[in-house]
Design a protein around this motif. Sequence first.
Motif, PDB file in Angstrom:
ATOM      1  N   CYS A  92      -8.169   7.478   5.721  1.00 39.75           N
ATOM      2  CA  CYS A  92      -7.237   6.786   4.823  1.00 39.75           C
ATOM      3  C   CYS A  92      -7.892   6.300   3.535  1.00 39.75           C
ATOM      4  O   CYS A  92      -7.336   5.436   2.847  1.00 39.75           O
ATOM      5  CB  CYS A  92      -6.612   5.579   5.538  1.00 39.75           C
ATOM      6  SG  CYS A  92      -5.820   5.947   7.107  1.00 39.75           S
ATOM      7  N   ALA A  93      -9.043   6.843   3.167  1.00 36.37           N
ATOM      8  CA  ALA A  93      -9.776   6.309   2.024  1.00 36.37           C
ATOM      9  C   ALA A  93      -9.054   6.528   0.701  1.00 36.37           C
ATOM     10  O   ALA A  93      -9.357   5.867  -0.293  1.00 36.37           O
ATOM     11  CB  ALA A  93     -11.173   6.924   1.961  1.00 36.37           C
ATOM     12  N   ASP A  94      -8.091   7.461   0.671  1.00 38.02           N
ATOM     13  CA  ASP A  94      -7.328   7.662  -0.558  1.00 38.02           C
ATOM     14  C   ASP A  94      -6.294   6.570  -0.788  1.00 38.02           C
ATOM     15  O   ASP A  94      -5.615   6.560  -1.819  1.00 38.02           O
ATOM     16  CB  ASP A  94      -6.658   9.039  -0.550  1.00 38.02           C
ATOM     17  CG  ASP A  94      -5.770   9.267   0.652  1.00 38.02           C
ATOM     18  OD1 ASP A  94      -5.928   8.555   1.663  1.00 38.02           O
ATOM     19  OD2 ASP A  94      -4.912  10.162   0.598  1.00 38.02           O
ATOM     20  N   GLU A  95      -6.171   5.636   0.149  1.00 34.90           N
ATOM     21  CA  GLU A  95      -5.298   4.468   0.003  1.00 34.90           C
ATOM     22  C   GLU A  95      -6.174   3.228   0.147  1.00 34.90           C
ATOM     23  O   GLU A  95      -6.391   2.732   1.242  1.00 34.90           O
ATOM     24  CB  GLU A  95      -4.196   4.491   1.056  1.00 34.90           C
ATOM     25  CG  GLU A  95      -3.314   5.732   0.992  1.00 34.90           C
ATOM     26  CD  GLU A  95      -2.269   5.768   2.085  1.00 34.90           C
ATOM     27  OE1 GLU A  95      -1.459   4.822   2.136  1.00 34.90           O
ATOM     28  OE2 GLU A  95      -2.286   6.702   2.897  1.00 34.90           O
ATOM     29  N   PRO A  96      -6.690   2.703  -0.966  1.00 32.51           N
ATOM     30  CA  PRO A  96      -7.752   1.689  -0.902  1.00 32.51           C
ATOM     31  C   PRO A  96      -7.399   0.434  -0.129  1.00 32.51           C
ATOM     32  O   PRO A  96      -8.302  -0.249   0.362  1.00 32.51           O
ATOM     33  CB  PRO A  96      -8.011   1.361  -2.380  1.00 32.51           C
ATOM     34  CG  PRO A  96      -7.545   2.560  -3.126  1.00 32.51           C
ATOM     35  CD  PRO A  96      -6.376   3.112  -2.352  1.00 32.51           C
ATOM     36  N   ASP A  97      -6.126   0.100  -0.013  1.00 30.24           N
ATOM     37  CA  ASP A  97      -5.752  -1.142   0.660  1.00 30.24           C
ATOM     38  C   ASP A  97      -5.614  -1.006   2.173  1.00 30.24           C
ATOM     39  O   ASP A  97      -5.340  -1.999   2.859  1.00 30.24           O
ATOM     40  CB  ASP A  97      -4.432  -1.672   0.082  1.00 30.24           C
ATOM     41  CG  ASP A  97      -4.561  -2.061  -1.383  1.00 30.24           C
ATOM     42  OD1 ASP A  97      -5.669  -2.458  -1.790  1.00 30.24           O
ATOM     43  OD2 ASP A  97      -3.561  -1.949  -2.121  1.00 30.24           O
ATOM     44  N   ARG A  98      -5.795   0.201   2.682  1.00 26.90           N
ATOM     45  CA  ARG A  98      -5.641   0.391   4.125  1.00 26.90           C
ATOM     46  C   ARG A  98      -6.843  -0.190   4.874  1.00 26.90           C
ATOM     47  O   ARG A  98      -8.003   0.126   4.563  1.00 26.90           O
ATOM     48  CB  ARG A  98      -5.504   1.880   4.440  1.00 26.90           C
ATOM     49  CG  ARG A  98      -4.241   2.537   3.899  1.00 26.90           C
ATOM     50  CD  ARG A  98      -3.046   2.242   4.774  1.00 26.90           C
ATOM     51  NE  ARG A  98      -3.147   2.868   6.075  1.00 26.90           N
ATOM     52  CZ  ARG A  98      -2.690   4.089   6.359  1.00 26.90           C
ATOM     53  NH1 ARG A  98      -2.096   4.817   5.423  1.00 26.90           N
ATOM     54  NH2 ARG A  98      -2.811   4.585   7.576  1.00 26.90           N
ATOM     55  N   PRO A  99      -6.630  -1.013   5.893  1.00 24.01           N
ATOM     56  CA  PRO A  99      -7.751  -1.621   6.615  1.00 24.01           C
ATOM     57  C   PRO A  99      -8.507  -0.637   7.494  1.00 24.01           C
ATOM     58  O   PRO A  99      -9.623  -0.928   7.934  1.00 24.01           O
ATOM     59  CB  PRO A  99      -7.068  -2.701   7.463  1.00 24.01           C
ATOM     60  CG  PRO A  99      -5.666  -2.188   7.667  1.00 24.01           C
ATOM     61  CD  PRO A  99      -5.313  -1.485   6.395  1.00 24.01           C
ATOM     62  N   GLU A 100      -7.910   0.536   7.757  1.00 31.07           N
ATOM     63  CA  GLU A 100      -8.569   1.494   8.638  1.00 31.07           C
ATOM     64  C   GLU A 100      -9.931   1.938   8.107  1.00 31.07           C
ATOM     65  O   GLU A 100     -10.844   2.247   8.886  1.00 31.07           O
ATOM     66  CB  GLU A 100      -7.683   2.729   8.846  1.00 31.07           C
ATOM     67  CG  GLU A 100      -6.427   2.476   9.653  1.00 31.07           C
ATOM     68  CD  GLU A 100      -5.218   2.168   8.773  1.00 31.07           C
ATOM     69  OE1 GLU A 100      -5.413   1.562   7.685  1.00 31.07           O
ATOM     70  OE2 GLU A 100      -4.095   2.516   9.167  1.00 31.07           O
ATOM     71  N   THR A 101     -10.080   1.992   6.780  1.00 24.32           N
ATOM     72  CA  THR A 101     -11.335   2.482   6.218  1.00 24.32           C
ATOM     73  C   THR A 101     -12.489   1.558   6.562  1.00 24.32           C
ATOM     74  O   THR A 101     -13.576   2.014   6.952  1.00 24.32           O
ATOM     75  CB  THR A 101     -11.206   2.648   4.692  1.00 24.32           C
ATOM     76  OG1 THR A 101     -10.140   3.563   4.420  1.00 24.32           O
ATOM     77  CG2 THR A 101     -12.495   3.195   4.090  1.00 24.32           C
ATOM     78  N   GLU A 102     -12.280   0.263   6.459  1.00 24.83           N
ATOM     79  CA  GLU A 102     -13.339  -0.672   6.848  1.00 24.83           C
ATOM     80  C   GLU A 102     -13.598  -0.603   8.345  1.00 24.83           C
ATOM     81  O   GLU A 102     -14.757  -0.667   8.779  1.00 24.83           O
ATOM     82  CB  GLU A 102     -12.975  -2.094   6.425  1.00 24.83           C
ATOM     83  CG  GLU A 102     -13.813  -3.198   7.071  1.00 24.83           C
ATOM     84  CD  GLU A 102     -15.324  -3.019   6.901  1.00 24.83           C
ATOM     85  OE1 GLU A 102     -16.068  -3.609   7.705  1.00 24.83           O
ATOM     86  OE2 GLU A 102     -15.778  -2.290   5.976  1.00 24.83           O
TER      87      GLU A 102
END
Length: 370
Positions: free
Chosen positions: A166-176
Amino acid sequence: MTAGCAGGRLTIDLGALQDNWRTLAALAPGSECAAVVKADAYGVGLPEAVQALTRAGARTFFVAHLSEAAIARAAAPDSAIYVLNGLPPGACAAYAAVGARPVLGSTEEIAEWAGFVAATGAAESAAIHFDTGMTRLGLSPEEARALFAAGGPGFRPSLLMSHLACADEPDRPETERQRALFAELRALAPDVPASLANSAGNLLGKTAGGDLGFDLRRPGVSLYGSNPLRARSAELKPVVRLEARVIQLRQAPEGTPVGYGGVERTRRPTKLAILSVGYADGVFRAAGGADGAPGACAYVGDICCPYIGRISMDLIAIDVTDAPENTVKRGDWVEILGDHVGVDDLARASGTIGYEVLTALGRRHARRYV
């Protein structure tokens, strides 16, 4: 095919490709910048792209299949080449013959590769893929912990990696969450290089919890001029220019249906140019126009000329009424992709993503590399 007979001509700017790699490499100079060149280097040509990127300084490449690895190996004899889609049963010797490194994503693959290394003493290494949230390829966290608790895979991996969902959506918590889990799993073998960031992750750079780059980053689509992270600007240059030949000009009275199904009618006396490309050439049918739903634009000079009606397999109709008199004639070329229409622009008009636009570029175009 020569441009004289082709319906479309595709110009691929290898200098722009090199500049994009340098731009992306400079985002995190403390980690290596690899290059993803799968799918015929996203449609631009695998050997040409690998040779150009090698000259720019790239030393590690990622492909999807062994057949692609063989082409990349011929173009870059001294580079590390990883095969993302894993290890087919019985294929160890074939990988070793090419000098390709499989990305191992299951306990079965790891066991087969370990047995091959033990039996042959093969020096070729392999990567191990952890699934941190994509639910596609890779060892689950439980499998990864069990593997290293039992003594490891039986060979020294050359890379530990995972893939961001989901890194193309910066606000998604999944990336962290993925970053944190990958950091935990990477600690199982802390002396092995690690890789997490794809194109979007490379552009994003970090989350609130830490850096996404680790030791090696894997940009793909961004190398070719597409920005998957629209919220972050990047000085990426267009790599592809697609032009279509005008094969006929015609006048259509107001209210004339154009193309299959007559889904769009002219709203005024209209001058149409018929272009000799279509969805078989990578210009998606969804980019066409319909009444109440305008299509994408081709460009004659600086003039936007909307697609009108449905795109067919080999033809597109565009409205050139607003182009200055005598600027469009049979045999001329108009821009489909280029200075006015970027890969992401055409993707949005087609309801898709830049990846699909690039990889769909057909082989009927006359190609030239600059």
